[in-house]
Design an enzyme around this catalytic site. Structure first.
Site, PDB file in Angstrom:
ATOM      1  CD  GLU A 132      -1.743   1.751   2.812  1.00 52.09           C
ATOM      2  OE1 GLU A 132      -2.100   1.005   3.744  1.00 52.09           O
ATOM      3  OE2 GLU A 132      -1.348   2.908   2.991  1.00 52.09           O
ATOM      4  CD  GLU A 164       7.540   3.967   1.664  1.00 51.32           C
ATOM      5  OE1 GLU A 164       6.702   3.944   2.586  1.00 51.32           O
ATOM      6  OE2 GLU A 164       8.199   4.981   1.364  1.00 51.32           O
TER       7      GLU A 164
HETATM    8 ZN   LIG Z   1       1.288   2.620   7.041  1.00 48.95          ZN
END
Ligand SMILES: [Zn+2]
Length: 1069
Positions: free
Chosen positions: A119, A194
């Protein structure tokens, strides 16, 4: 505080009220009902139907079904994309706040956080949009009203919203390209940044990564740990047993190959649900979508929909018991206990779902609901946990418990057992005797009012509809079924009229009492846990290092340096040019003003009435009644939030606490009380001039909403709670203070950035000192003292409350400080006229007050005069709690009192926040958030970080901000300037519902600002120049009275001090 973050990873249950498959307004509290239910509420409708339109047909799409969603004034069509089988729900409405979303079914096979990391990652560059983070470019320069992404335990959602059609299309383009053609599946550096990666520095290996660190923050929170254990315990066999956010221990098990494979399998259009809503053109929606879907089909081919959530069978014969621990400081820490039930293991009908929602409201809906009340009355713990019903996933659950449960001296679990006994006994009693019929009426109306009013506040309406639709659609249900509540409502009413209270008795037995698929989760404080976790991570990393060769380590260093170089590399002008933006000409130049009429001494009552007549408020009258509290002594000011809760929650006049809440739910859409103290503009002084916050207004507000015909009842309740509330109730007041203390303590770990911000401002200004007294670390201490007084010397506390009340309601003066704000459509305002007049004339105080309040717009507020003496010492402080992450604050005075602050300052501060601070503190530093605040009238400036792995490094980043900004300012391109201005204008124009428009205009009036001031500010923002950027950066270099405040762990504080940062260490919890 607004914090732009990339995602909000959906947690299984939160301490807040859980979401529902039935569309509920966000943040609603209580609602309404009356015996004449149908008549009363049928006048309340969310929207009128648009003229019926036929849907468009498109060669690339098959038209599956068409809809009239009367409940929300929409028509709609379900399409299926021929080449990819992607399903699309396209809703047409008159709403200008357009919404788009694409959702993939993404059940997580393990707790590696793969869906969550994906995401974050897909928004880091794609085929057409080639900057490092297109998401951030949109955040910097779009006028969106919503831009975010969510990971749920079984799906990932990418929604955007905008009121500007061109902007909306830009957002949709960027999001579609991001999810279908992301860079992250080709470039492993994104997964490293990330997700997680190893670094090697000073001879040691460490883990870094945005999600890794975000989840460390989550795993520091006792509430999150408890809800995660609850989730695991109920779902031993299906995906809901894993942690979709990612367990920091498991995240490093996610390889890049697994990550890419997950995207290949799950992010295909056949596994996606696309949603459109608003007043934009439907064929343009389909054209835009099909261009992406066809490209995908050409590159990857059509894929079947393989992602499916398996059912967890209800199979426990006996409840299971789970024990775990949470981190606490060296002293203190009390137990938590939660009981959880899995409610269904096969599909549930709409009427059954609605029934559960009403049952949940009856048991847990407000502080007087029977299960919540029996627990808080027991005095066994400090606050309720669990959140009741959660039904956004395939299977619904119900959870309830308590935290802050003290163990007796001998360490036995007597009190935990008593909490469990209280839950069981309460449920058994209700299943035997049934609910009070009046309570059922009140709860039924509460839910019906919410459904019909459909007031989502500043949350886009279309997004609420999308989230409601998706929670059935992804499991194969009709996408509109969840939105249509009328049928379920009439079926439930029919059941109730046929079988009466038996309906609830049966439901409690079936879902709770006789349901053995249940778990008991006991969480114990462990002062050693934080240390253990740190040590385990250290030894794990040492082991990894021991198994490595020299070359392996060199490879890690090489990758680390490569990533750092990439992160530090500026996007090229060509890359930035790929991101679609608006032009300044696309922006609205005029401030939107809403209708307002101010009528002093309304109807001879001595009270000022402020009216906002709106074109439509769907039959509802919204009121906000302010009472001046400036005569209360400053030392009693921190008691005002408690005073407001007492008004609403201890009963008033002939009504006890339960009866009062029932009356509110039965006749209104909610009544609540709150305290507001805010700086205002000094009369005759230009609004851009910085003030010390001494001109301010302080009021208690009692807020209410109702249908026109129940306006009289609503006003009666408002008057009753103000004049006849019960100040005697020691038990209730002790409970409230325990809760306030417990929440305030939790906020140190959960919202430390807000506390350190307040602390820094408290060292610099009167306004800051006042804020610290009511929302800072000082307030936490005050609450402990008040709780002690409530428990051990109640008469003293009661005397203080009584004295406050008599000052607030002083006969000769109080009406002079009263103001009633009314927001309604014309017809409703007219119908309520008699009720308004009766209310005003029956208020306490003389209609011709002989004493007047001072003019707060010209004279210093009495509190401000006192608070000047309470300004905190200018020093650096570290507030120490058991935590794995930090909140780092630093700030000072940017503009002096009396100096004029240019409107452009807001544009530059925003640029700094979304640029340098995002890049250094979040992207490079690995914090979840890094930002800054600039006080609109105070001239104070603070840097803040959120869930930050660093401390000293972040402070150094703040130190470098001004120089970096100056360099950027000197090289600022016309495009960058335009983007910054567009983003700042976007902040000025949120999408507002009619009641919010009214309350916005009321607040503007209260602040002493006029339309001219607002237009001047907007003009200044629109005409921001490069020179303004340079001037601001230079100003920032000379930031005065600089000091820092951080929330951190003992270990991190020690390290920072060793590295040369000076700070006093203060133990908080
Ligand atoms: Zn997050």
């Amino acid at each position: 505080m607004m914090l732009t973050v990339l995602c909000s990873s959906f947690t299984f249950r939160t301490s807040a009220r859980a979401g529902s498959t039935f569309i509920k307004a966000q943040g609603q509290t209580t609602s309404t009902q009356k015996n004449t239910l149908t008549r009363s509420l049928s006048s309340l409708s969310a929207a009128t139907m648009p003229e019926q339109e036929t849907c468009v047909s498109h060669p690339d799409f098959e038209t599956v079904k068409t809809y009239m969603v009367k409940e929300y004034g929409c028509t709609g069509t379900l399409y299926k994309h021929k080449a990819t089988s992607c399903e699309v729900l396209s809703l047409r409405s008159a709403d200008t706040n357009k919404v788009f979303g694409i959702t993939f079914t993404t059940p997580n096979p393990a707790s590696t956080g793969v869906a969550h990391i994906l995401e974050h990652s897909v928004l880091c560059g794609s085929r057409k949009y080639t900057t490092k983070e297109p998401f951030v470019e949109l955040m910097r320069g779009s006028v969106n009203t919503f831009l975010n992404a969510f990971t749920y335990p079984d799906r990932t959602c990418y929604p955007v919203a905008s009121q500007n059609t061109k902007d909306f299309k830009n957002l949709v383009n960027v999001y579609l390209d991001a999810v279908l053609f992301p860079r992250c599946v080709k470039d492993p550096n994104v997964h490293a940044q990330e997700g997680w990666h190893l670094e090697h520095e000073n001879g040691e290996l460490t883990y870094k990564g945005v999600v890794y660190n975000e989840m460390k923050g989550v795993y520091s929170s006792p509430d999150s740990l408890s809800s995660r254990e609850s989730q695991r315990s109920l779902f031993p066999d299906n995906v809901y047993g894993t942690d979709s956010g990612g367990d920091p221990l498991d995240i490093p098990n996610l390889s890049f190959d697994n990550f890419r494979q997950f995207w290949e399998e799950k992010y295909n259009p056949g596994n996606a649900k696309v949603f459109f809503y608003g007043d934009d053109d439907e064929s343009e929606r389909l054209d835009l979508l099909t261009s992406y879907l066809n490209d995908y089909a050409a590159e990857y081919g059509a894929k079947p929909n393989t992602a499916k959530v398996e059912w967890q069978p209800k199979k426990f014969e006996e409840p299971v018991e789970v024990r775990s621990t949470f981190p606490v400081g060296e002293t203190g820490g009390k137990d938590m206990v939660t009981v959880n039930w899995l409610l269904n293991d096969e599909p549930m009908s709409s009427v059954e779902g609605l029934k559960l929602n009403v049952l949940d409201h009856l048991l847990m809906g407000n502080t007087k609901s029977v299960l919540r009340k029996s627990l808080s009355d027991s005095g066994l713990g400090e606050d309720i946990t669990g959140g009741g019903l959660s039904d956004e996933l395939l299977q619904a659950t119900f959870s309830v418990g308590m935290k802050g449960v003290g163990a007796p001296e001998d360490g036995s679990e007597e009190n935990i057992n008593k909490v469990l006994k209280t839950i069981t006994t309460t449920l058994e009693e209700i299943s035997a005797r049934g609910f009070d019929e009046e309570d059922v009426k009140a709860s039924m109306n509460a839910i019906e009012f919410q459904l019909r009013e459909f007031n989502t506040g500043s949350f886009p309406k279309g997004l609420s509809l999308m989230l409601g639709s998706i929670s059935g659609w992804i499991y194969g249900n009709d996408p509109v079924e969840n939105l249509e509540f009328e049928v379920a409502l009439s079926q439930l009413k029919a059941q109730l009229s046929e079988r009466g209270g038996e309906v609830w008795k049966d439901a409690i037995k079936e879902y709770l009492i006789n349901n053995t698929h249940k778990s008991i989760v006991i969480m114990k404080p462990d002062p050693e846990l934080e240390k253990k976790v740190v040590e385990e991570e250290k030894s794990r990393l040492e082991q990894i290092k021991a198994g490595m060769t020299e070359d392996d380590i060199k490879e890690i260093e090489r990758k680390m340096n490569e990533l750092k170089q990439l992160q530090a590399k500026e996007d090229t002008a060509e890359d930035i040019a790929t991101i679609p933006t608006l032009n300044k000409e696309d922006l609205e130049t005029k401030v939107e003003e809403y209708p307002i009429e101010v009528i002093p001494d309304f109807d001879g009552s001595g009270v000022t009435v402020v009216e906002n007549i709106m074109p439509s408020t769907s039959g509802v009258i919204y009121t906000n009644f302010g009472i001046d509290v400036s005569d209360v002594d400053l030392e009693d000011m921190p008691l005002l939030p408690l005073f407001c809760r007492i008004l609403m929650e201890t009963g008033a006049g002939q009504y006890d606490d339960v009866q009062l809440t029932r009356r509110i739910n039965t006749y209104t859409g909610g009544v609540s009380a709150s305290f507001l103290s805010t700086a205002v503009k000094e009369e005759g002084v230009s609004s851009d001039v910085v003030s010390d916050g001494s001109k301010m207004v302080s009021k208690i507000f009692i807020k209410g909403k109702a249908t026109a015909e129940n306006a009289g009842e609503m006003f009666d309740i408002m008057r009753l709670v103000l004049t006849e509330s019960n100040l005697d109730s020691q038990d209730r007041i002790v409970e409230m203070l325990k809760e306030a203390k417990s929440r305030s303590e939790a906020s140190v770990k959960g919202s430390g950035h807000s506390l350190v911000n307040t602390r820094i401002k408290a060292r610099l200004s009167t306004g800051g000192a006042l804020e610290e007294m009511i929302g800072g670390f000082t307030y936490l201490e005050t609450l402990k003292g008040l709780l002690d007084m409530a428990e051990n010397d109640f008469p003293k506390l009661k005397a203080r409350l009584e004295s406050m009340k008599s000052k607030i309601l002083a006969k000769s003066k109080c009406r002079d400080g009263m103001v009633l704000n009314v927001v309604a459509e014309d017809r409703v305002r007219e119908e309520a006229d008699g009720a308004i007049k009766a209310f005003l004339n029956e208020l306490p105080g003389d209609s011709s007050p002989t004493e007047k309040f001072q003019n707060f717009y010209t004279t210093d507020h009495p509190w401000a005069v006192e608070a000047k003496k309470k300004i905190c010492d200018l020093k650096n402080e570290a507030f120490v709690v058991p935590t794995q992450v930090n909140y780092v604050g630093s700030g000072g005075r940017l503009y002096d009192e009396g100096e004029s602050m240019p409107g452009a300052a807001n544009v530059v501060a925003r640029y700094l926040r979304t640029g340098y601070l995002w890049d250094t503190v979040r992207v490079i530093g690995g914090a979840y958030g890094g930002f800054c605040t600039l006080g609109a009238s105070s001239g104070l400036f603070t840097f803040l970080s959120y869930r930050d792995p660093n401390l000293a490094i972040t402070l150094d980043a703040y130190d470098g901000a001004a120089a970096a900004l100056l360099e950027q300012a000197e090289n600022l391109t016309a495009e960058q300037l335009q983007t910054a201005v567009i983003g700042a204008v976007g902040d000025l124009d949120p999408a507002l519902s009619p009641d919010q428009k009214g309350s916005t205009q009321f607040r503007r009036w209260l602040s002493g600002e006029n339309a001219e001031d607002r237009q001047k500010q907007r003009d200044a923002i629109l005409s921001t120049s490069k020179e303004d950027f340079i001037a601001f950066a230079k100003k920032l270099q000379g930031l005065k009275d600089l000091s820092t405040a951080v929330v951190t762990s003992a270990g991190m504080a020690e390290e920072a001090i060793k590295s040369g940062k000076e700070m006093d260490v203060i133990e908080v919890l």
